[in-house]
Design an enzyme around this catalytic site. Structure first.
Site, mmCIF file in Angstrom:
data_model
loop_
_atom_site.group_PDB
_atom_site.id
_atom_site.type_symbol
_atom_site.label_atom_id
_atom_site.label_comp_id
_atom_site.label_asym_id
_atom_site.label_seq_id
_atom_site.Cartn_x
_atom_site.Cartn_y
_atom_site.Cartn_z
ATOM 1 N N GLU A 51 0.822 -1.203 0.000
ATOM 2 C CA GLU A 51 0.000 0.000 0.000
ATOM 3 C C GLU A 51 0.860 1.258 0.000
ATOM 4 O OE1 GLU A 51 -3.255 2.496 2.503
ATOM 5 O OE2 GLU A 51 -3.378 0.314 2.652
ATOM 6 N N PHE A 78 -1.158 -15.044 -0.099
ATOM 7 C CA PHE A 78 0.167 -15.366 0.422
ATOM 8 C C PHE A 78 0.487 -16.797 0.041
ATOM 9 C CE2 PHE A 78 -1.516 -12.092 3.295
ATOM 10 C CZ PHE A 78 -0.513 -11.142 3.166
ATOM 11 N N ARG A 80 4.080 -18.100 -0.090
ATOM 12 C CA ARG A 80 5.338 -18.605 0.462
ATOM 13 C C ARG A 80 5.794 -17.622 1.532
ATOM 14 N NH1 ARG A 80 7.673 -19.479 -4.033
ATOM 15 N NH2 ARG A 80 7.686 -21.719 -3.876
#
Length: 138
Positions: A51, A78, A80
Site C-alpha cells: 500500500e 500469500f 510462500r
C-alpha cells in the site's frame, strides 16, 4: 505532513528502489520487528509495503492536478513465507482512473521467488487547501 520516522513507512524501513510511469519497486529488511511469533514476516507488514509504494506512486501521478492518493482496497494471496533477507515489492499500475488507480504487486524474497500477489486500489481525491505535496520517500 508527519516526519518519515514517525510513520509506518519509517518504522518498517521501507526503501524505494526505483520508479517509472508504470512501476514502482520497494523493499524492507526482515528483522524481528516485522516478524510474527512463528518467525516469518507478518502479512500486515507485507500489505503495508504494497500500500505504501502504490499510494506513493499514485500520489506522484496525481498531485500536479491538486489531488491526494490513499489506500481504498487491498486483496492478497500469500503463497510462500519470508523469514530472512528482504521483502521485495514490484508494483505495476493496471488502471489509472479519475477517482482510483488499480495496482498489481508481486512480493518476492531475495532469491526472486514469488511469495505474495496483491491487488491495491488507491483512491484519488481532491486535496483540501494545498495539501497535495510530494510524499516523502522512505
Amino acid at each position: 505532513m508527519l516526519p518519515l520516522e514517525h510513520t509506518l513507512d519509517g518504522t518498517l524501513g521501507i526503501e524505494i528502489l526505483g520508479r517509472d510511469e508504470e512501476t514502482i519497486k520497494g523493499r524492507f529488511a526482515v528483522e524481528d520487528r516485522v516478524r510474527q511469533p512463528y518467525g516469518i514476516v507478518h502479512g500486515g507488514a507485507i500489505l503495508a509495503l504494497a500500500e505504501s509504494i502504490t499510494s506513493m506512486a499514485t500520489a506522484l501521478g496525481v498531485m500536479a492536478d491538486g489531488n491526494l492518493a490513499m489506500g481504498q482496497e487491498v486483496s492478497a494471496s500469500f503463497m510462500r513465507p519470508i523469514s530472512d533477507g528482504h521483502v521485495n515489492a514490484t508494483a505495476r499500475v493496471r488502471r489509472r482512473g479519475r477517482s482510483a488507480w488499480v495496482w498489481e504487486v508481486e512480493i518476492t524474497n531475495d532469491e526472486g521467488r514469488l511469495c505474495s500477489l496483491i491487488r491495491n486500489t488507491i483512491a484519488v481525491r481532491p486535496a483540501p487547501g494545498g495539501l497535495a505535496k510530494p510524499p516523502q520517500q522512505p
